[in-house]
Design an enzyme around this catalytic site. Structure first.
Site, PDB file in Angstrom:
ATOM      1  N   HIS A 122       0.817  -1.223   0.000  1.00  0.00           N
ATOM      2  CA  HIS A 122       0.000   0.000   0.000  1.00  0.00           C
ATOM      3  C   HIS A 122       0.850   1.272   0.000  1.00  0.00           C
ATOM      4  O   HIS A 122       0.341   2.351   0.291  1.00  0.00           O
ATOM      5  CB  HIS A 122      -0.964   0.005   1.198  1.00  0.00           C
ATOM      6  CG  HIS A 122      -2.093  -0.977   1.052  1.00  0.00           C
ATOM      7  ND1 HIS A 122      -2.916  -1.342   2.095  1.00  0.00           N
ATOM      8  CD2 HIS A 122      -2.542  -1.678  -0.025  1.00  0.00           C
ATOM      9  CE1 HIS A 122      -3.819  -2.227   1.670  1.00  0.00           C
ATOM     10  NE2 HIS A 122      -3.602  -2.448   0.387  1.00  0.00           N
ATOM     11  N   ALA A 255       0.343  -8.041  19.119  1.00  0.00           N
ATOM     12  CA  ALA A 255       1.560  -8.389  18.382  1.00  0.00           C
ATOM     13  C   ALA A 255       2.808  -8.097  19.224  1.00  0.00           C
ATOM     14  O   ALA A 255       3.759  -8.880  19.226  1.00  0.00           O
ATOM     15  CB  ALA A 255       1.604  -7.607  17.077  1.00  0.00           C
TER      16      ALA A 255
HETATM   17  P1  OAD Z   1      -7.728  -2.715  10.176  1.00  0.00           P
HETATM   18  O1  OAD Z   1      -7.896  -1.462  10.945  1.00  0.00           O
HETATM   19  O2  OAD Z   1      -8.807  -3.078   9.226  1.00  0.00           O
HETATM   20  O3  OAD Z   1      -7.534  -3.950  11.169  1.00  0.00           O
HETATM   21  C1  OAD Z   1      -6.623  -3.917  12.215  1.00  0.00           C
HETATM   22  C2  OAD Z   1      -6.515  -5.290  12.850  1.00  0.00           C
HETATM   23  O4  OAD Z   1      -5.526  -5.239  13.846  1.00  0.00           O
HETATM   24  C3  OAD Z   1      -7.797  -5.781  13.509  1.00  0.00           C
HETATM   25  O5  OAD Z   1      -8.040  -7.134  13.140  1.00  0.00           O
HETATM   26  C4  OAD Z   1      -7.469  -5.698  15.005  1.00  0.00           C
HETATM   27  O6  OAD Z   1      -8.131  -6.685  15.779  1.00  0.00           O
HETATM   28  C5  OAD Z   1      -5.983  -5.929  15.001  1.00  0.00           C
HETATM   29  N1  OAD Z   1      -5.235  -5.385  16.150  1.00  0.00           N
HETATM   30  C6  OAD Z   1      -5.527  -4.320  16.932  1.00  0.00           C
HETATM   31  N2  OAD Z   1      -4.568  -4.125  17.849  1.00  0.00           N
HETATM   32  C7  OAD Z   1      -3.632  -5.086  17.662  1.00  0.00           C
HETATM   33  C8  OAD Z   1      -2.400  -5.434  18.280  1.00  0.00           C
HETATM   34  N3  OAD Z   1      -1.920  -4.731  19.307  1.00  0.00           N
HETATM   35  N4  OAD Z   1      -1.706  -6.490  17.805  1.00  0.00           N
HETATM   36  C9  OAD Z   1      -2.173  -7.219  16.768  1.00  0.00           C
HETATM   37  N5  OAD Z   1      -3.330  -6.936  16.138  1.00  0.00           N
HETATM   38  C10 OAD Z   1      -4.057  -5.893  16.563  1.00  0.00           C
HETATM   39  O7  OAD Z   1      -6.311  -2.611   9.457  1.00  0.00           O
HETATM   40  P2  OAD Z   1      -5.772  -3.415   8.183  1.00  0.00           P
HETATM   41  O8  OAD Z   1      -6.272  -4.806   8.173  1.00  0.00           O
HETATM   42  O9  OAD Z   1      -4.312  -3.204   8.133  1.00  0.00           O
HETATM   43  O10 OAD Z   1      -5.617   0.481   3.154  1.00  0.00           O
HETATM   44  O11 OAD Z   1      -6.447  -2.591   7.029  1.00  0.00           O
HETATM   45  C11 OAD Z   1      -6.135  -2.901   5.703  1.00  0.00           C
HETATM   46  C12 OAD Z   1      -6.190  -1.653   4.872  1.00  0.00           C
HETATM   47  O12 OAD Z   1      -7.408  -0.946   5.123  1.00  0.00           O
HETATM   48  C13 OAD Z   1      -5.127  -0.617   5.205  1.00  0.00           C
HETATM   49  O13 OAD Z   1      -3.877  -0.924   4.668  1.00  0.00           O
HETATM   50  C14 OAD Z   1      -5.713   0.610   4.588  1.00  0.00           C
HETATM   51  C15 OAD Z   1      -7.140   0.488   5.052  1.00  0.00           C
HETATM   52  O14 OAD Z   1      -8.110   1.060   4.244  1.00  0.00           O
HETATM   53  C16 OAD Z   1      -5.335   1.552   2.404  1.00  0.00           C
HETATM   54  O15 OAD Z   1      -5.166   2.642   2.897  1.00  0.00           O
HETATM   55  C17 OAD Z   1      -5.270   1.271   0.942  1.00  0.00           C
END
Ligand code: OAD
Length: 273
Positions: A122, A255
């Site tokens: 990204h 994490a």
């Molecule tokens: P999300 O905000 O959708 O999800 C975050 C995840 O991290 C969730 O499953 C939480 O449960 C988990 N989480 C929270 N705290 C945590 C911790 N301390 N350790 C481990 N996990 C934890 O974020 P992404 O999946 O990265 O795209 O989102 C994907 C994409 O959506 C991003 O890259 C962005 C966004 O729109 C673009 O900007 C193109």
């Protein structure tokens, strides 16, 4: 046997371990995730801030809103440091166990932690890309910080703001205009990075799936690509995600706690040999 020990055994016997990370790995560095309570998209809805046409329209209607969006994110990013989760992944790479990190994050924290093979699907918030020749321009963390401070102080006009940004980001040598090298909604992912990610996942026999909700395609399809080729999946997340059904081991937790625990158990086993 505990799940953590079983996961360590899987890691040790694997030949090609790859990590796929999302916003969750950086949560303990103070960077909010996108979704869920307090997520970035709650405060800044993607319909107004998630793509270039929407951002341009918002900027012309209310430039201050866009300034607030970028300066708030910029301040958060430039204040963040790698947390124990990032550092443990870097140590796993140094030990020859982890072959690559594929990340959806744009925060540069894996590189700051010391990982050398980072595939950014990204983009990167510190990088600018020429819209004509594709040439890249990297802004140092301190310069992004200074740019944010100056933009915050600039409350005169839209033109003033644009000039201020241009003073930090010179035009490309080819004369083309530079834009932030991050993927907004509706944009294609960088083909070179995606190809690299698929190559890694094709070889991978164990995928560490860390801190992603698995809600955004095509990144969310990467784990099933690895799984179809026989890779085992260890997921690290405080709550189940939409990819948990693919996971062989679900390690519930942060994490920054779980990955160091995996690393320390691996170290103990290696030292006992
Ligand atoms: P999300 O905000 O959708 O999800 C975050 C995840 O991290 C969730 O499953 C939480 O449960 C988990 N989480 C929270 N705290 C945590 C911790 N301390 N350790 C481990 N996990 C934890 O974020 P992404 O999946 O990265 O795209 O989102 C994907 C994409 O959506 C991003 O890259 C962005 C966004 O729109 C673009 O900007 C193109």
């Amino acid at each position: 046997m505990q799940k953590i020990d079983l996961s360590v055994q899987e890691i040790i016997k694997s030949k090609w371990v790859v990590a796929l990370t999302g916003a969750g790995i950086s949560a303990e560095s103070g960077i909010p995730t996108f979704r869920g309570k307090g997520g970035l998209w709650e405060k800044y809805p993607p319909s107004l801030f998630g793509n270039i046409p929407a951002l341009t329209a918002t900027f012309f209607l209310n430039p201050q809103k866009v300034v607030n969006f970028f300066t708030e994110i910029g301040e958060i990013l430039t204040s963040a440091c790698p947390n124990p989760g990032h550092l443990a992944l870097a140590e796993l790479e140094r030990r020859g166990i982890l072959k690559a990190v594929i990340t959806q994050n744009i925060d540069n924290l894996h590189q700051e932690a010391g990982n050398k093979r980072v595939i950014e699907v990204h983009g990167n918030a510190y990088r600018w890309r020429c819209s004509s020749c594709g040439g890249k321009y990297f802004l140092e963390k301190k310069d992004l910080r200074r740019m944010i401070e100056e933009i915050q102080g600039e409350r005169t006009s839209r033109l003033g703001l644009i000039r201020k940004i241009k003073s930090f980001i010179p035009p490309c040598e080819c004369g083309g205009r530079r834009r932030l090298d991050v993927v907004f909604f509706g944009e294609f992912l960088p083909q070179k990075e995606i190809n690299k990610a698929y190559r890694q996942l094709d070889r991978c026999d164990l995928l560490l799936l860390i801190g992603t909700s698995g809600m955004v395609n095509p990144a969310a399809t990467l784990p099933s690509f690895a799984k179809e080729r026989g890779a085992k999946i260890i997921e690290v997340n405080p709550s189940p995600s939409s990819l948990t059904h693919l996971s062989d081991y679900f390690l519930r937790g942060k994490a920054g706690e779980v990955i160091p625990q995996l690393l320390n158990t691996i170290k103990e086993i290696e030292e006992a040999k």
